[in-house]
Motif scaffolding. Sequence first.
Motif, PDB file in Angstrom:
ATOM      1  N   SER A 178      -0.495  -8.978 -11.987  1.00  0.00           N
ATOM      2  CA  SER A 178      -1.075  -7.749 -11.505  1.00  0.00           C
ATOM      3  C   SER A 178      -1.945  -8.139 -10.406  1.00  0.00           C
ATOM      4  N   CYS A 179      -1.916  -9.082  -9.923  1.00  0.00           N
ATOM      5  CA  CYS A 179      -3.052  -9.457  -8.935  1.00  0.00           C
ATOM      6  C   CYS A 179      -2.579  -8.748  -7.328  1.00  0.00           C
ATOM      7  N   ASP A 180      -3.453  -7.914  -6.956  1.00  0.00           N
ATOM      8  CA  ASP A 180      -3.189  -7.373  -5.720  1.00  0.00           C
ATOM      9  C   ASP A 180      -4.461  -7.737  -4.556  1.00  0.00           C
ATOM     10  N   ALA A 181      -4.858  -8.883  -4.840  1.00  0.00           N
ATOM     11  CA  ALA A 181      -5.771  -9.424  -3.976  1.00  0.00           C
ATOM     12  C   ALA A 181      -5.563  -9.333  -2.477  1.00  0.00           C
ATOM     13  N   CYS A 182      -4.246  -9.727  -2.102  1.00  0.00           N
ATOM     14  CA  CYS A 182      -3.571  -9.808  -0.886  1.00  0.00           C
ATOM     15  C   CYS A 182      -3.975  -8.430  -0.167  1.00  0.00           C
ATOM     16  N   GLN A 183      -3.235  -7.372  -1.121  1.00  0.00           N
ATOM     17  CA  GLN A 183      -3.199  -5.853  -0.339  1.00  0.00           C
ATOM     18  C   GLN A 183      -4.457  -5.366  -0.087  1.00  0.00           C
ATOM     19  N   ARG A 184      -5.586  -5.817  -0.830  1.00  0.00           N
ATOM     20  CA  ARG A 184      -6.901  -5.289  -0.836  1.00  0.00           C
ATOM     21  C   ARG A 184      -7.423  -5.978   0.458  1.00  0.00           C
ATOM     22  N   ALA A 185      -7.046  -6.940   0.767  1.00  0.00           N
ATOM     23  CA  ALA A 185      -7.827  -7.811   1.865  1.00  0.00           C
ATOM     24  C   ALA A 185      -7.385  -7.477   3.205  1.00  0.00           C
ATOM     25  N   CYS A 186      -6.264  -6.788   3.268  1.00  0.00           N
ATOM     26  CA  CYS A 186      -5.860  -6.368   4.631  1.00  0.00           C
ATOM     27  C   CYS A 186      -6.794  -5.381   5.265  1.00  0.00           C
ATOM     28  N   THR A 188      -6.232  -3.541   7.869  1.00  0.00           N
ATOM     29  CA  THR A 188      -5.717  -2.726   8.744  1.00  0.00           C
ATOM     30  C   THR A 188      -4.580  -1.911   7.616  1.00  0.00           C
ATOM     31  N   ASP A 189      -4.657  -1.962   6.523  1.00  0.00           N
ATOM     32  CA  ASP A 189      -3.918  -1.525   5.338  1.00  0.00           C
ATOM     33  C   ASP A 189      -2.182  -1.521   5.825  1.00  0.00           C
ATOM     34  N   ALA A 190      -1.997  -2.828   6.054  1.00  0.00           N
ATOM     35  CA  ALA A 190      -0.604  -2.974   6.571  1.00  0.00           C
ATOM     36  C   ALA A 190       0.395  -2.944   5.433  1.00  0.00           C
ATOM     37  N   PHE A 191       0.218  -2.808   4.184  1.00  0.00           N
ATOM     38  CA  PHE A 191       1.036  -2.934   2.995  1.00  0.00           C
ATOM     39  C   PHE A 191       1.304  -1.569   2.589  1.00  0.00           C
ATOM     40  N   PRO A 192       2.192  -0.675   2.733  1.00  0.00           N
ATOM     41  CA  PRO A 192       2.447   0.410   2.078  1.00  0.00           C
ATOM     42  C   PRO A 192       2.728   0.296   0.558  1.00  0.00           C
ATOM     43  N   ALA A 193       3.249  -0.718   0.261  1.00  0.00           N
ATOM     44  CA  ALA A 193       3.350  -0.792  -1.281  1.00  0.00           C
ATOM     45  C   ALA A 193       3.545  -2.461  -1.315  1.00  0.00           C
ATOM     46  N   PRO A 194       3.313  -3.005  -2.595  1.00  0.00           N
ATOM     47  CA  PRO A 194       3.361  -4.601  -2.852  1.00  0.00           C
ATOM     48  C   PRO A 194       4.745  -4.871  -2.438  1.00  0.00           C
ATOM     49  N   TYR A 195       5.082  -6.106  -1.627  1.00  0.00           N
ATOM     50  CA  TYR A 195       6.062  -6.810  -1.382  1.00  0.00           C
ATOM     51  C   TYR A 195       6.605  -5.945   0.053  1.00  0.00           C
ATOM     52  N   ARG A 196       5.981  -5.016   0.540  1.00  0.00           N
ATOM     53  CA  ARG A 196       6.436  -4.345   1.839  1.00  0.00           C
ATOM     54  C   ARG A 196       5.216  -4.424   2.901  1.00  0.00           C
ATOM     55  N   LEU A 197       5.746  -4.707   3.940  1.00  0.00           N
ATOM     56  CA  LEU A 197       4.831  -4.875   5.134  1.00  0.00           C
ATOM     57  C   LEU A 197       5.314  -3.850   6.475  1.00  0.00           C
ATOM     58  N   ASP A 198       4.201  -3.296   6.606  1.00  0.00           N
ATOM     59  CA  ASP A 198       4.679  -2.442   8.171  1.00  0.00           C
ATOM     60  C   ASP A 198       3.821  -3.317   9.233  1.00  0.00           C
ATOM     61  N   ALA A 199       4.768  -4.021   9.837  1.00  0.00           N
ATOM     62  CA  ALA A 199       4.152  -5.037  11.071  1.00  0.00           C
ATOM     63  C   ALA A 199       3.440  -4.191  11.995  1.00  0.00           C
ATOM     64  N   ARG A 200       3.578  -3.043  12.274  1.00  0.00           N
ATOM     65  CA  ARG A 200       2.841  -2.074  13.171  1.00  0.00           C
ATOM     66  C   ARG A 200       1.426  -2.160  13.005  1.00  0.00           C
ATOM     67  N   ARG A 201       1.059  -2.235  11.748  1.00  0.00           N
ATOM     68  CA  ARG A 201      -0.381  -2.194  11.239  1.00  0.00           C
ATOM     69  C   ARG A 201      -0.886  -3.590  11.142  1.00  0.00           C
ATOM     70  N   CYS A 202      -0.164  -4.581  11.256  1.00  0.00           N
ATOM     71  CA  CYS A 202      -0.635  -5.949  11.031  1.00  0.00           C
ATOM     72  C   CYS A 202      -1.583  -6.672  12.052  1.00  0.00           C
ATOM     73  N   VAL A 203      -2.630  -7.110  11.833  1.00  0.00           N
ATOM     74  CA  VAL A 203      -3.283  -7.853  12.816  1.00  0.00           C
ATOM     75  C   VAL A 203      -2.312  -8.859  13.692  1.00  0.00           C
ATOM     76  N   SER A 204      -1.664  -9.800  12.884  1.00  0.00           N
ATOM     77  CA  SER A 204      -0.845 -10.878  13.389  1.00  0.00           C
ATOM     78  C   SER A 204       0.007 -10.073  14.476  1.00  0.00           C
ATOM     79  N   ASP A 231      -6.387 -13.335   6.574  1.00  0.00           N
ATOM     80  CA  ASP A 231      -6.909 -12.601   5.179  1.00  0.00           C
ATOM     81  C   ASP A 231      -6.097 -12.510   4.043  1.00  0.00           C
ATOM     82  N   CYS A 232      -4.929 -11.860   4.230  1.00  0.00           N
ATOM     83  CA  CYS A 232      -3.917 -11.789   2.947  1.00  0.00           C
ATOM     84  C   CYS A 232      -3.681 -13.158   2.453  1.00  0.00           C
ATOM     85  N   LEU A 233      -3.616 -14.318   3.305  1.00  0.00           N
ATOM     86  CA  LEU A 233      -3.234 -15.502   2.650  1.00  0.00           C
ATOM     87  C   LEU A 233      -4.244 -16.174   2.029  1.00  0.00           C
ATOM     88  N   ALA A 234      -5.701 -16.151   2.729  1.00  0.00           N
ATOM     89  CA  ALA A 234      -6.665 -16.846   2.233  1.00  0.00           C
ATOM     90  C   ALA A 234      -7.034 -16.363   0.827  1.00  0.00           C
TER      91      ALA A 234
END
Length: 380
Positions: A178-186, A188-204, A231-234
């Motif tokens: 149930s951990c969502d630490a990586c989602q909350r740490a982003c 720019t809110d680059a994760f529209p859902a768990p396991y899904r990344l919107d690269a256009r919003r990602c700082v990287s 952030d999401c990795l750390a």
Amino acid sequence: MAAELGFAACGIAPADAAPRSGERLREWLAEGRHGDMIWMEERAHHRESPAALWPEVRSVIALGMSYAPAADPLALAEEGDRGRISVYAQGGDYHDVVKRQLKALGRWLANAAGCDLKVFVDTAPVMEKPLAEAAGLGWQGKHTNLVSRDHGSWLFLGAIYTTLDLEPDWGGVASCGSCDACQRACPTDAFPAPYRLDARRCVSYLTIEHRGPIPHEFRSRMGNRIYGCDDCLAVCPWNKFAASAAANRAFLPRAELTAPSLGDLLDLDDAGFRQVFAGSPIKRIGRDRMVRNVAVAAGNSGDPALVERLIRLLDDPAPVVRGAAVWALGRLDAARWVAERWRVAQEQDDDVRAEWAGLQPSPAFAGEGQARKRQGEGSS
């Protein structure tokens, strides 16, 4: 042998072990979530499966090399006059290091088993994360990166495709719970859902892949991140099991890249950029994108000592640098920004003129501009 060559993880998967990865890639591309990364589209057919890239492949040897940091990657979050560079880019170029060791392992294997093989790092059209999961190195976490029980979120990945029929390992089992630490740490809110990344919003993506002006909605959220984002990795709890990779000298952070001065980086010309970032993966983005990123960080710094440096950048040859400097100057010193607005009369670039007007200079997502460009309707 992989361990002797510096790899922290090694596993084997059959070439057809990740059949859904191609389908997921096509969905991601269709949604436009890859932004400016047009190369993802152009070679998507090769990414769908190992056999699509090399029909003779029978097995995939997935390998991971740890770059777990000794220091806290988030420690500079409040140091506004310092730039934050992603952990993986603070040392030598991992592409060179990993590929060199992959080739060494490949030579050993070819000599020992008499097989054909090909080696890949992430510059090739290979779905290395699903393959690493299938080979048992870990699982793709909710931040979409590979997570390992032994190495946390800190693995560089590589792969060897071979004609050998090798006994596969058990695949990784998702253990995020149930951990969502990586989602909350982003930021720019680059994760529209768990396991899904919107690269256009990602700082990287924004600091590395995106070539144009950074959309306004993300600038203040970037803080002092000037290359990548950890952030999401750390914040991944599995990192507590990862030992520091300091023993691998190739990944030892360079002192000048651990907490660089924004002021010094704003002064870089092309020759200075090449000197500072020689041997670093950062050199690939070029001076203009880096100084653009630094100017945005300067605008977020609250440091009036950076004002004069930003004013000098208002005459920079690169529009993307001038535009970022205009925005940053307005954040740090509104009166000086007004005093410099005479420049708009001689400015030829539409995006920079928009910055002087306080307007959004580019489409909300760069992918929209690329799509229009391909359709002959203009460009971003």
